[in-house]
Design a protein around this motif. Structure first.
Motif, PDB file in Angstrom:
ATOM      1  N   TYR A   6       0.798  -1.142  -0.017  1.00 54.90           N
ATOM      2  CA  TYR A   6      -0.102  -0.021   0.033  1.00 54.90           C
ATOM      3  C   TYR A   6       0.770   1.312  -0.017  1.00 54.90           C
ATOM      4  CZ  TYR A   6       0.649   1.173   5.336  1.00 54.90           C
ATOM      5  OH  TYR A   6       1.238   1.209   6.351  1.00 54.90           O
ATOM      6  N   GLN A  48       9.330   2.522   9.976  1.00 55.91           N
ATOM      7  CA  GLN A  48       7.796   2.635   9.914  1.00 55.91           C
ATOM      8  C   GLN A  48       7.367   2.845  11.235  1.00 55.91           C
ATOM      9  OE1 GLN A  48       5.950   3.138   7.316  1.00 55.91           O
ATOM     10  NE2 GLN A  48       7.553   2.952   5.560  1.00 55.91           N
ATOM     11  N   LYS A  82       7.032   4.700  16.291  1.00 55.65           N
ATOM     12  CA  LYS A  82       5.952   5.274  17.272  1.00 55.65           C
ATOM     13  C   LYS A  82       6.364   5.062  18.692  1.00 55.65           C
ATOM     14  CE  LYS A  82       2.217   4.173  14.021  1.00 55.65           C
ATOM     15  NZ  LYS A  82       1.401   3.235  13.508  1.00 55.65           N
ATOM     16  N   PHE A  98      -4.290  -0.937  12.639  1.00 58.50           N
ATOM     17  CA  PHE A  98      -3.553   0.278  13.156  1.00 58.50           C
ATOM     18  C   PHE A  98      -4.012   1.567  12.261  1.00 58.50           C
ATOM     19  CE2 PHE A  98      -1.305   1.175   8.960  1.00 58.50           C
ATOM     20  CZ  PHE A  98      -1.199  -0.101   8.423  1.00 58.50           C
ATOM     21  N   ASN A 113      -1.983   4.695  14.270  1.00 58.59           N
ATOM     22  CA  ASN A 113      -1.664   5.911  13.472  1.00 58.59           C
ATOM     23  C   ASN A 113      -2.465   7.083  14.046  1.00 58.59           C
ATOM     24  OD1 ASN A 113      -0.420   4.271  11.954  1.00 58.59           O
ATOM     25  ND2 ASN A 113      -1.344   4.863   9.826  1.00 58.59           N
ATOM     26  N   GLU A 155       5.471   7.359   0.339  1.00 55.22           N
ATOM     27  CA  GLU A 155       4.361   7.429   1.293  1.00 55.22           C
ATOM     28  C   GLU A 155       3.556   8.852   1.061  1.00 55.22           C
ATOM     29  OE1 GLU A 155       5.048   5.972   5.064  1.00 55.22           O
ATOM     30  OE2 GLU A 155       3.264   6.518   6.074  1.00 55.22           O
ATOM     31  N   ASN A 197      -3.962   8.764   6.277  1.00 55.10           N
ATOM     32  CA  ASN A 197      -3.344   9.578   7.361  1.00 55.10           C
ATOM     33  C   ASN A 197      -3.549  10.744   7.326  1.00 55.10           C
ATOM     34  OD1 ASN A 197      -2.061   7.163   8.308  1.00 55.10           O
ATOM     35  ND2 ASN A 197      -0.270   7.499   7.662  1.00 55.10           N
ATOM     36  N   TYR A 246      -0.772  -4.062  17.339  1.00 54.39           N
ATOM     37  CA  TYR A 246      -2.221  -3.805  17.093  1.00 54.39           C
ATOM     38  C   TYR A 246      -3.199  -4.686  17.712  1.00 54.39           C
ATOM     39  CZ  TYR A 246       1.132  -1.735  13.554  1.00 54.39           C
ATOM     40  OH  TYR A 246       2.149  -1.273  13.147  1.00 54.39           O
ATOM     41  N   GLY A 303       6.687  -3.132  12.210  1.00 54.51           N
ATOM     42  CA  GLY A 303       6.465  -2.007  11.255  1.00 54.51           C
ATOM     43  C   GLY A 303       6.156  -2.569   9.753  1.00 54.51           C
ATOM     44  N   VAL A 304       5.471  -2.073   8.911  1.00 50.50           N
ATOM     45  CA  VAL A 304       4.937  -2.576   7.783  1.00 50.50           C
ATOM     46  C   VAL A 304       6.158  -2.839   6.847  1.00 50.50           C
ATOM     47  CG1 VAL A 304       2.636  -1.974   7.663  1.00 50.50           C
ATOM     48  CG2 VAL A 304       4.374  -0.477   6.703  1.00 50.50           C
TER      49      VAL A 304
HETATM   50  N1  GLN Z   1       4.013   4.754   7.872  1.00 52.15           N
HETATM   51  C1  GLN Z   1       3.063   3.635   7.826  1.00 52.15           C
HETATM   52  C2  GLN Z   1       1.426   4.318   7.912  1.00 52.15           C
HETATM   53  O1  GLN Z   1       1.357   5.257   8.447  1.00 52.15           O
HETATM   54  C3  GLN Z   1       3.286   2.945   9.227  1.00 52.15           C
HETATM   55  C4  GLN Z   1       2.376   1.941   9.296  1.00 52.15           C
HETATM   56  C5  GLN Z   1       3.068   0.684  10.055  1.00 52.15           C
HETATM   57  O2  GLN Z   1       4.073   0.335   9.965  1.00 52.15           O
HETATM   58  N2  GLN Z   1       2.049  -0.149  10.508  1.00 52.15           N
HETATM   59  O3  GLN Z   1       0.709   3.735   7.299  1.00 52.15           O
END
Ligand code: GLN
Length: 336
Positions: free
Chosen positions: A46, A82, A86, A115, A134, A178, A185, A261, A278-279
């Motif tokens: 994505y 990613q 957080k 998330f 997020n 991104e 977001n 999550y 992280g994704v």
């Molecule tokens: N930057 C990604 C997002 O906001 C981070 C999401 C993730 O790592 N789960 O979608």
């Protein structure tokens, strides 16, 4: 509420030790060999650039609280941090704003939802819920000290670099990929604004957040960052006190309840370690007082958590006795 009536109680800590160096090195190598052939999961697409990752990339790095280093596989490959950012931005904001402020302004309960859920906020009077999803991460980034967006970003970058023990750089390709696609977001940030949860320009916050997610790290970096949380906020490689011990403890508590999550409950039940995924396929799992494991393997499960990394953590948690909740009965003498 059961906060705040224990300030006068002296805290004692018992966390135990890792097994011998030989045993740790052997377990890390075994974990790599055992799961390298597993092919479950799908690489995230994505964010378009993430789809270019090779599903076979696989690195495990364990760092103990004395700075001992146990690598296996691709531990020096770079990828974007990613959502793992957080946890560390939470730590920096918790250190500057304090535990109570974060509890009140963001929240510390799991959403039970994905998330990037908008529903979680809608069902909870616009609360961002927690800093690991997020909505909460955007609201936490907005609380980062700094006079301007540029200063806030610089403080995030230098703060996360202190955790890693080296200067972390932005991956410009990931950031641009991104920023070109993160309409969701942007919508979440607008919703936070509509609920009065952020007072700054929402798109500026999304920009800083996207930069923090685009910082380039390795599995080794993640292990050092995690080991800093395992060692009362002191980076065991550089010796720098990055955050206080209480903030490290708060960060680990939030990672344990919200780090994976909507799978956080299952994770705690099976693996029982504070962790964050992280994704891009990174993960960090921490054993307080002992050390941390940094992992990289791009294929993810449906919640966005690296599949191989989860398996490795399950294995190492058992093999090295890392499970937070495990105990065995003390042998008692007859005349005790
Ligand atoms: N930057 C990604 C997002 O906001 C981070 C999401 C993730 O790592 N789960 O979608």
């Amino acid at each position: 509420m059961f906060e705040a009536d224990t300030h006068d109680v002296l805290q004692r800590s018992f966390t135990g030790d890792l097994p011998s160096k030989e045993r740790v090195a052997q377990a890390v190598a075994e974990a790599h060999a055992r799961y390298a052939g597993h092919t479950d999961g799908a690489v995230a697409d994505y964010i378009p650039i993430l789809a270019e990752a090779d599903p076979n990339w696989f690195g495990i790095s364990l760092i103990d609280v004395f700075g001992g280093h146990y690598p296996a596989g691709d531990t020096e490959l770079k990828f974007s941090i990613q959502s793992i950012s957080k946890a560390f931005v939470f730590a920096l904001v918790c250190e500057s704003s304090g535990h109570a402020q974060l509890h009140q302004q963001i929240g510390v309960n799991n959403t039970g939802l994905p998330f990037n859920s908008v529903m979680a906020m809608e069902l909870n009077n616009g609360s961002p819920m927690n800093s690991m999803v997020n909505a909460g991460a955007l609201a936490t980034t907005a609380m980062m000290p700094g006079e301007s967006a540029a200063e806030q970003w610089e403080n995030i970058r230098s703060g996360l670099s202190a955790f890693a023990g080296r200067q972390l750089e932005l991956d410009g390709q990931v950031y641009r990929s991104e920023m070109a696609t993160n309409t969701r977001n942007k919508a979440i940030a607008r919703l936070l604004e509509s609920y009065g949860r952020i007072t700054r320009d929402p798109l500026e916050i999304v920009d800083i957040y996207t930069r923090q997610c685009s910082l380039s790290v390795t599995a080794h970096d993640l292990a050092v960052m995690g080991a800093t949380l395992a060692d009362g906020g002191v980076n065991p490689v550089t010796g720098e006190q990055v955050i206080g011990a209480e903030t490290a403890r708060d960060t680990l508590a939030l990672m344990a309840s919200c780090g994976l999550y909507e799978r956080s409950g299952e994770w705690l039940f099976e693996i029982s370690l504070p962790a964050k995924s992280g994704v891009a396929g990174g993960m960090v799992a921490i054993s307080p007082g002992k050390g941390a494991v940094g992992l990289y393997s791009p294929p993810l499960d449906s919640a966005g958590n690296s599949v191989r990394s989860q398996r490795v953590c399950a294995y190492l948690s058992k093999a090295l006795g890392l499970n937070l909740f495990a105990s065995s009965a003390q042998v008692k003498g007859n005349n005790v």
